[in-house]
Design an enzyme around this catalytic site. Structure first.
Site, PDB file in Angstrom:
ATOM      1  CB  CYS A   1      37.627  44.857  45.199  1.00  0.00           C
ATOM      2  SG  CYS A   1      38.980  44.003  44.398  1.00  0.00           S
TER       3      CYS A   1
ATOM      4  CG  HIS B   1      49.411  46.722  40.789  1.00  0.00           C
ATOM      5  ND1 HIS B   1      48.547  46.801  39.734  1.00  0.00           N
ATOM      6  CD2 HIS B   1      50.433  45.947  40.367  1.00  0.00           C
ATOM      7  CE1 HIS B   1      49.023  46.109  38.717  1.00  0.00           C
ATOM      8  NE2 HIS B   1      50.166  45.583  39.088  1.00  0.00           N
TER       9      HIS B   1
ATOM     10  CD  GLU C   1      41.108  43.160  34.378  1.00  0.00           C
ATOM     11  OE1 GLU C   1      41.276  43.811  35.426  1.00  0.00           O
ATOM     12  OE2 GLU C   1      40.079  43.237  33.680  1.00  0.00           O
TER      13      GLU C   1
ATOM     14  CB  THR D   1      37.487  44.360  35.913  1.00  0.00           C
ATOM     15  OG1 THR D   1      38.837  44.299  36.342  1.00  0.00           O
ATOM     16  CG2 THR D   1      37.073  43.078  35.249  1.00  0.00           C
TER      17      THR D   1
ATOM     18  CB  CYS E   1      34.156  44.486  38.507  1.00  0.00           C
ATOM     19  SG  CYS E   1      34.682  45.085  40.052  1.00  0.00           S
TER      20      CYS E   1
ATOM     21  CG  ASN F   1      42.089  50.010  41.672  1.00  0.00           C
ATOM     22  OD1 ASN F   1      41.663  50.551  42.671  1.00  0.00           O
ATOM     23  ND2 ASN F   1      42.996  49.038  41.722  1.00  0.00           N
TER      24      ASN F   1
ATOM     25  CB  SER G   1      45.515  46.653  45.497  1.00  0.00           C
ATOM     26  OG  SER G   1      45.794  47.887  44.877  1.00  0.00           O
TER      27      SER G   1
HETATM   28 FE1  SF4 Z   1      38.447  43.494  42.321  1.00  0.00          FE
HETATM   29 FE2  SF4 Z   1      39.138  43.497  39.763  1.00  0.00          FE
HETATM   30 FE3  SF4 Z   1      37.749  41.492  40.799  1.00  0.00          FE
HETATM   31 FE4  SF4 Z   1      36.596  43.844  40.522  1.00  0.00          FE
HETATM   32  S1  SF4 Z   1      37.349  42.534  38.906  1.00  0.00           S
HETATM   33  S2  SF4 Z   1      36.426  42.521  42.296  1.00  0.00           S
HETATM   34  S3  SF4 Z   1      38.281  45.220  40.938  1.00  0.00           S
HETATM   35  S4  SF4 Z   1      39.823  42.070  41.322  1.00  0.00           S
END
Ligand code: SF4
Length: 583
Positions: free
Chosen positions: A12, A44, A128, A164, A192, A222, A264
């Site tokens: 991402c 990860h 996070e 997120t 997100c 994720n 990731s």
């Molecule tokens: Fe990637 Fe997390 Fe940022 Fe979304 S919030 S762009 S999943 S790092």
């Protein structure tokens, strides 16, 4: 087996930015001998972490015992208290917190200061969430399932946010229960859009396939969520970290398989899985298409296809200049291009990341292909000798330059001053060298037959071949940009970026089109030049296909599309000659 890959599979924006920042820091730090640390694993994914470690990045779990160097804060972010400790220790901070995570941190901070209690829908121990809690002034409560809502204390003013990467369906269910219990609740859906789109795509892709393969770390939240969503959609789901974990026997029961990957997961791991899946023949498959597919794969992976393309381009340039194509010149072109592509495979540091299938192919057939490469060089030299001393001398120089390209030519003591020890280390040199070598062997070498016959038309021809080959190579560099960045290979897209590379290619193609239009007016090219404009259009189509992701860029089919421009030029030349003979 047919494989459908999710468009959203892979890094991402936040992960990509964090990795780019750390990789850029390692390049800078190598000059100052500074150590680059990450506070906790950057992402990860064990395979990515291994590559980072090989580039000298050290992972710190504790801040104790380190008081110099740069420390990268990962995309998940950290609590402000920890940031303070890092600053007090005098470490340089490389803040790679994802902007979207930083936004959630800001929302929590603002509401906590106004006296709100904060409910975070997510995994309590996830990095996070630990970071988000730090912004809440000790007012955070983490819930991961609906039942957790009942364990919350009575609260008046409540803010709800999501980790997120939270599953949107679960978040909505929990919010519904929270709203019943706390009527004054303020809800901020902070999932997100990258996560949202990825999950939505898994849901729709699961309906089009017979099974799903989810690629990514088992400890990546994720990725696990994607596997859960695919499973909940009712299709058999395989969560794998690498291609080696694919269960070929079980997978051979399916004809169409979908592939997605966590935020990731690097492209090269996805490619390996996809290429492996493509080699699995469904139990019900007919043998003929299977044999044809294998033959096609062999042609591509062995580099025979690209060498054949070079020959076709050589034929087209002869027709363009209005001279008789020579069999010996075609043989030299084929042997030289084949040998250089094969032998360079063994020195390409990024090959196992960018093109794992081909790297594996060469590892399996190491000796036969090394022998084939060396024999091809010798045969090319033999053919050149038959064409005369000038051709022989020029070819030997080209081969020597090809070999020097990867060999250290600058002594170690000068390294700190010049930062370049091999020709290969010159930024963007690979694409320029490949295009230069092809142009020389295709457009220049035949002109040395029986003496030096270089004319103005030869210079124009060199430019045309250079542009066509440069565009081809740069498109492949664009496809390989992620792996090249990881191993520190400074190709054109790595140096100037993806968008600028695409612009550069379009400008070069335009320049070539102008050249092809103007040069015949001065009698330097035949009128075949106007047919060659179709080859310019083909090159633009390849760039467009890459840019709009009309095909999977790392697929053999896309590679074949790009390489086939030279065959296309050869067919146009044949057509022109047939038409010219009839008129
Ligand atoms: Fe990637 Fe997390 Fe940022 Fe979304 S919030 S762009 S999943 S790092």
């Amino acid at each position: 087996m047919k494989v459908k890959v999710a468009r959203t599979a892979g890094f991402c924006m936040g992960v990509r930015k964090a990795l780019e920042a750390v990789l850029a820091a390692t390049t800078e730090a190598s000059a100052t001998k500074e150590t680059v640390y990450t506070y906790g694993p950057l992402i990860h994914n064990n395979q990515v972490l291994e590559v980072l470690e090989a580039r000298g990045v050290r992972c710190l779990e504790e801040l104790d015992g380190t008081d110099s160097g740069r420390i990268a804060i990962r995309a998940h972010g950290i609590p402000p208290q920890e940031r303070r400790i890092i600053k007090e220790k005098g470490l340089k901070i490389l803040d790679a917190t994802c902007p979207r995570v930083a936004k959630v941190q800001g929302i929590i901070k603002k509401h906590a200061l106004r006296g709100y209690e904060v409910v975070i829908v997510g995994d309590d121990n996830h990095a996070e969430v630990l970071g988000l809690k730090g912004f809440s002034n000790n007012r955070a409560h983490v819930v991961s399932k609906m039942e957790d809502v009942q364990t919350l204390p009575p609260m008046e003013r409540v803010l709800v946010v999501a980790q997120t990467t939270q599953d949107e369906a679960i978040f909505n269910e929990i919010v519904e229960v929270l709203q019943k219990r706390f009527p004054e609740v303020i809800v901020r859906n902070t999932i997100c859009d990258s996560t949202h789109n990825r999950q939505q795509e898994v849901r729709s892709l699961s309906k089009e396939v017979e099974a799903m393969v989810v690629v990514g770390g088992r400890h990546s939240a994720n990725t696990r969520r994607l596997a859960d969503i695919a499973m909940a959609s009712g299709v058999p789901t395989f969560h794998v970290e690498t291609a080696d974990e694919l269960d070929r026997k079980k997978l051979s029961a399916f004809r169409v398989v979908g592939v997605t990957a966590g935020a990731s997961t690097p492209n090269w791991l996805i490619s390996r899985v996809v290429r492996q899946l493509e080699t699995i023949e469904p139990e019900t498959a007919h043998p003929l298409p299977r044999i044809l597919r294998r033959f096609f794969r062999f042609l591509m992976e062995s580099n025979l296809y690209v060498a054949g393309g070079a020959c076709c381009l050589g034929y087209a340039t002869a027709v363009l200049e209005g001279v008789k194509p020579r069999g010996l010149a075609a043989a030299i072109t084929f042997l030289y291009v084949f040998a250089m592509h094969v032998l360079n495979r063994y020195t390409d540091r990024a090959a196992h990341l960018n093109d794992p299938a081909r790297a594996g192919f060469y590892e399996r057939h190491l000796i036969p292909f090394a022998v084939a490469g060396i024999v091809s060089v010798l045969l090319a030299v033999g053919c050149a000798a038959l064409m005369g001393l000038e051709v022989l001398f020029a070819l030997v120089v080209m081969i020597a330059l090809g070999l020097l390209y990867s060999i250290r030519i600058v002594p170690e003591i000068w390294l700190s001053a010049v930062r370049v020890s091999k020709l290969k280390d010159i930024p963007a040199s690979k694409t320029v060298f490949v295009a230069g070598a092809w142009s020389a062997v295709i457009a220049l070498l035949p002109k040395l037959y029986g003496g030096l016959h270089v004319r103005l038309s030869t210079i124009c021809l060199l430019l045309v071949v250079f542009v066509l080959v440069f565009v081809r190579s740069a498109i492949f560099d664009l496809v390989d940009i992620q792996g090249d960045r990881f191993v520190g290979e400074e190709t054109v897209p790595v140096v100037i970026g993806e968008k600028r590379t695409i612009k550069l290619l379009l400008h070069l193609i335009l320049l070539m089109a102008i050249l092809l239009t103007v040069v015949p007016l001065y009698g330097l090219f035949t009128f075949f030049s106007y047919l060659m404009l179709a080859s310019c259009a083909y090159a633009i189509f390849c760039v467009y296909t890459y840019n709009r992701k009309l095909m999977r860029p790392d697929s053999l089919a896309f590679e074949a599309l790009v390489e086939s421009n030279f065959y296309f030029a050869g067919i146009l030349a044949l057509l022109y000659q047939v038409l010219a003979a009839r008129l």
